[in-house]
Design an enzyme around this catalytic site. Structure first.
Site, short mmCIF file in Angstrom:
data_model
loop_
_atom_site.label_atom_id
_atom_site.label_comp_id
_atom_site.label_asym_id
_atom_site.label_seq_id
_atom_site.Cartn_x
_atom_site.Cartn_y
_atom_site.Cartn_z
N SER A 18 -33.59 104.50 -3.40
CA SER A 18 -32.98 103.26 -2.91
C SER A 18 -33.55 102.92 -1.54
CB SER A 18 -31.45 103.41 -2.81
OG SER A 18 -31.11 104.39 -1.84
N ILE A 20 -35.22 101.85 1.91
CA ILE A 20 -36.59 101.80 2.40
C ILE A 20 -37.53 102.59 1.49
CG2 ILE A 20 -38.10 102.48 4.30
CD1 ILE A 20 -35.82 101.79 6.23
N SER A 147 -35.44 106.35 13.47
CA SER A 147 -34.52 105.23 13.70
C SER A 147 -34.58 104.83 15.16
CB SER A 147 -33.09 105.65 13.33
OG SER A 147 -32.15 104.68 13.74
N TYR A 160 -26.01 111.68 14.05
CA TYR A 160 -27.17 110.94 13.55
C TYR A 160 -28.19 110.73 14.66
CZ TYR A 160 -29.77 107.16 11.23
OH TYR A 160 -30.75 106.38 10.66
N LYS A 164 -31.98 112.22 14.71
CA LYS A 164 -33.16 111.36 14.78
C LYS A 164 -33.97 111.58 16.05
CE LYS A 164 -32.70 109.37 10.79
NZ LYS A 164 -33.66 109.66 9.71
#
Length: 274
Positions: A18, A20, A147, A160, A164
């Site tokens: 799903s 990207i 990100s 998160y 990242k």
């Protein structure tokens, strides 16, 4: 700067079911690449496989290879299957990922560990599995989806953002290690993209967030995002920043006006329901 033609190259994409990952698979299918599609959900990978064939890929050139990136023990066999199918691996796109929507105090340590296992350890483990093949070939291309959160802190995303940031550090260092060995490394830095990332994010208790943030709903179309990333790949860019909102300005504003970015991030990062 090198320009890359991906026709007939073998491209392995994780998180390909799903978002990207799926959009990039379609871009590579149109470019004539041979694809290895990995994620946990085989049925969704089969759906993406059919879309790739419709986009122009030959059926035998799209290999569905289910893989959970937290299952390090399964990676050597997965790589062996990919090699048995296509004989080489020209590009690895580490795109699997998991986000978060909870404050630090309400987040169980188990949730932090899960995010790091998926977003950091899984990417490192698969890269270490594939890298020797690329070094033996004398060529290869490794990419990872990080990100803007890998550069700028945002509330409700402590785990998160930490993951990242770690991803950016690891792959920047890897780039320096393999620069003279024929292996290129690209970090992808998306802002708000129209995907299911917030739906699939974890709450502090580990339960799925199950709703789309308004800034994601208003973000860049995922197919447009994939086109931008593909252009960056063709130019072998070290970092590909992609997005259309204010969050993209934070990448440079943080260096000049950190207090301003902190003030803005403290507002735009809060989920709608908080």
């Amino acid at each position: 700067m090198n320009r890359t033609d991906f026709a007939a190259q073998v491209v392995w994409i994780t998180g390909a079911s799903s978002g990207i990952g799926e959009a990039l698979a379609l871009q590579f299918a149109q470019a004539g690449s041979k694809l290895v599609l990995s994620a946990r959900r085989e049925a969704e990978l089969r759906r993406v496989q059919q879309r790739c064939v419709q986009a122009g890929a030959a059926p035998d050139d799209v290999f569905v290879l289910p893989l959970d990136v937290t299952d390090e023990a399964a990676m050597p066999d997965a790589m062996a299957q990919a090699l048995a199918r296509f004989k080489r691996i020209d590009m690895l796109i580490n795109n699997a990922g998991l986000s978060q929507r909870s404050t630090c105090l309400e987040t169980d340590m188990a949730v932090y560990r899960t995010i790091f296992e998926v977003d950091v350890i899984g990417q490192i483990a698969l890269t270490k599995t594939v890298l020797p093949v690329m070094l033996q070939q004398g060529s290869g291309y490794i990419a990872v989806t990080s990100s803007v959160a890998g550069k700028v802190g945002a509330p409700y995303r402590t785990g998160y953002c930490a993951a990242k940031h770690a991803v950016m550090g690891f792959f920047d260092a890897l780039r320096a290690e393999v620069a003279d060995k024929g292996v290129r490394v690209t970090t992808i830095t998306p802002g708000f993209i129209q995907t299911a990332i917030s739906d699939n994010a974890l709450r502090g208790d580990g339960i799925r967030f199950n709703r789309t943030d308004s800034n994601i709903a208003k973000g860049m179309d995922v197919d447009r995002c994939a086109e931008v990333i593909m252009r960056g790949f063709r130019k072998s860019k070290m970092e590909i920043a992609v997005g259309s909102g204010f969050e993209m300005h934070a990448l440079w504003l943080k260096r000049l006006f950190p207090a301003l970015v902190l003030k803005l991030a403290s507002k735009i990062g809060v989920p709608d329901e908080a």
